[in-house]
Design an enzyme around this catalytic site. Structure first.
Site, short mmCIF file in Angstrom:
data_model
loop_
_atom_site.label_atom_id
_atom_site.label_comp_id
_atom_site.label_asym_id
_atom_site.label_seq_id
_atom_site.Cartn_x
_atom_site.Cartn_y
_atom_site.Cartn_z
N GLU A 40 -2.27 4.35 -3.98
CA GLU A 40 -0.85 4.01 -4.17
C GLU A 40 -0.78 2.50 -4.18
OE1 GLU A 40 1.64 6.09 -4.62
OE2 GLU A 40 0.66 8.00 -4.25
N CYS A 91 7.20 -1.90 -2.70
CA CYS A 91 6.30 -1.71 -3.84
C CYS A 91 7.06 -1.39 -5.11
CB CYS A 91 5.30 -0.61 -3.53
SG CYS A 91 6.07 0.96 -3.11
#
Ligand code: NAD
Length: 462
Positions: free
Chosen positions: A208, A242
């Site tokens: 991720e 993010c």
């Protein structure tokens, strides 16, 4: 660390699978850990950041994890059921099914920006799938990481879930362990190192990662509505998210209006910065000077920096809170247009025509998130049709990540694989293919020595 890992592997070997009631109990324990220690979690993260808005910690960490647990508990029995699959005509009346089985021991390496949820959310998926979990949280949030180690030890057996704290050296040793699955959340650069370490053991990875996530505004969408979503997405956690909108692609004729509306909206949401409890600080001095470096580099290469809070510039801050800024007149050679910003800076890139905007995105690495603001279905379809991106929110920012029934993950340099909800359950399970032969079958026709029957069979299959 190796000893703890060996103990977990031995426990997984002794009990390689678990029933629904056992897994549900683990999820319920995790929910207790969160609800009973929410204040301590909020305080630890606040201390690590210098200041983190308690509302943001609840929304982005504790409540988000609780929602994930609630959804998982509601659906788990259904997910665990063997899946019936179709059978080719020639094999009837045999039966096919897929059984989801725990992989074993899952490793979780997590970053500092959401230090609780990025450690706990993959753990929820891994526990739901019946695994044991070893977590290595970030060294940049020492208070939260230490608290997590204490809490996990209080609520879980040491051979079921455990936390290993430490710096990069510990993280490197951790990623070299022969896990049955390894989830890494962090930067693209470190993700490459983790994948290399995992490759030595052929450990499957979920990476991720991050990158530059664009927001595109069309020529007709109401400016105020789009800017409210972009500004709230950008300034949540001071841009250290993010999937924060990294930069905005705006029709050239709307650029001036966009800059003015971003300024007004940011000031409405956060009337001040340094003394505002809603505004989060930058995690460390190193990151603070990295973001300042992006501004200086852009300025030196001809960018225009618009201060949203000119009255606070130069004020003695005594805090790592950074004043939000808009950056215009950017060019590709500026670091701010090359690196993930991870701070409260919003570059604006003007475009002429949707195809130019799409080309701009497609000429760059696949983003983790992509935001489109438009009520025009042709425009939206164009955005959805061509560029690859981990996930998309249309007419909003950030919210695709909290949809429990959507997979979350990147593509290319923004990540490999996905988790959340059923997609997480599948990631952390082995999908075992099972063929059940029926009592009545023509299997013997395939035995050697091959003769006429086999020729006839091949004829049928041709
Ligand atoms: P990072 O890559 O510096 O560190 C992440 C973790 O990796 C830490 O626990 C660290 O100890 C460990 N680590 C460091 N060096 C290592 C090595 N050589 N081998 C193994 N592990 C190592 O990332 P960060 O600065 O903590 O986090 C910010 C990044 O994370 C941003 O790029 C952001 O976009 C990304 N991120 C992605 C998601 C997502 O879900 N896709 C979520 C949050 C953050």
């Amino acid at each position: 660390m190796k000893q703890k890992f060996a103990t977990m592997k031995a426990a997984a070997r002794a009990n390689p699978n678990s029933d629904h009631a056992t897994r549900d109990q683990h999820l319920s324990k995790m929910a207790d850990l969160i609800t009973e220690n929410s204040d301590a979690i909020i305080a630890a993260i606040c201390e690590d950041f210098g200041h983190r808005s308690p509302i943001e910690t609840q929304f982005g960490e504790t409540l988000n994890a609780l929602a994930d647990i609630k959804h998982t508990r509601k659906k788990l029995a259904q997910w665990m059921r063997p899946e019936k699959r179709s059978v080719g005509m020639h094999f009837l009346p045999a039966r096919n099914e897929v059984r989801y089985q725990p992989k074993g021991v899952v490793g979780v390496i997590s970053p500092w920006n959401y230090p609780f949820s990025m450690a706990i959310n993959p753990t929820i998926g891994a526990l739901a799938a019946g695994n044991r979990v070893m977590i290595k949280p970030s060294e940049l949030t020492p208070k939260l990481s230490a608290l997590l180690a204490i809490l996990i030890a209080q609520y879980f057996e040491a051979d079921h879930v455990t936390v290993i704290t430490g710096g990069v050296d510990v993280a490197q040793q951790f990623s070299a362990l022969p896990f049955d699955h390894l989830v890494f959340t962090g930067s693209t650069k470190v993700g490459q190192l983790v994948m290399q370490a995992a490759a030595n053991n052929l450990t499957p990875v979920t990476l991720e990662l991050g990158g530059k996530s664009p927001a595109i505004l069309d020529s007709e969408y109401p400016m105020k509505l789009a800017v409210e979503k972009i500004v709230s997405g950008k300034l949540f956690n001071a841009g250290q998210t993010c999937i924060s909108p990294d930069y905005a692609l705006v029709p050239a004729e709307r650029e001036a209006d966009f800059v003015a509306t971003v300024t007004a909206t940011a000031r409405r949401f956060y009337p001040s910065i340094f003394d505002n409890p809603d505004f989060t600080a930058i995690i460390s001095e190193a990151h603070f000077s990295r973001i300042n470096g992006l501004i200086e580099d852009a300025q030196a290469k001809g960018a225009t920096i618009t201060e949203i809070y000119p009255e606070e510039v130069g004020k003695p801050a005594n805090t790592r809170k950074m004043l939000p800024k808009i950056i215009t007149n950017t060019s590709d050679d500026m670091k701010v247009m090359q690196e993930e910003i991870f701070g409260p800076l919003l570059p604006v890139v003007p475009y002429n025509g949707v195809d130019e905007a799409i080309d701009y995105v497609m000429d760059r690495p696949h983003p983790l998130a992509f935001y489109g603001f438009s009520n025009n279905s042709t425009f939206v379809e164009k955005l959805l049709h061509k560029p690859l991106a981990g996930g998309v929110s249309i007419n909003d920012t950030l919210l695709h990540i909290v949809q429990n029934d959507l997979p979350f993950g990147g593509v290319g340099t923004s990540g490999i694989g996905c988790y959340h909800g059923f997609d997480g359950f599948k990631t952390f399970s082995h999908a075992k293919a099972v063929f059940h032969q029926s009592k009545i079958n023509a299997r013997s026709a395939m035995f050697p020595p091959y003769g006429k029957t086999m020729d006839r069979l091949l004829g049928m299959l041709r």
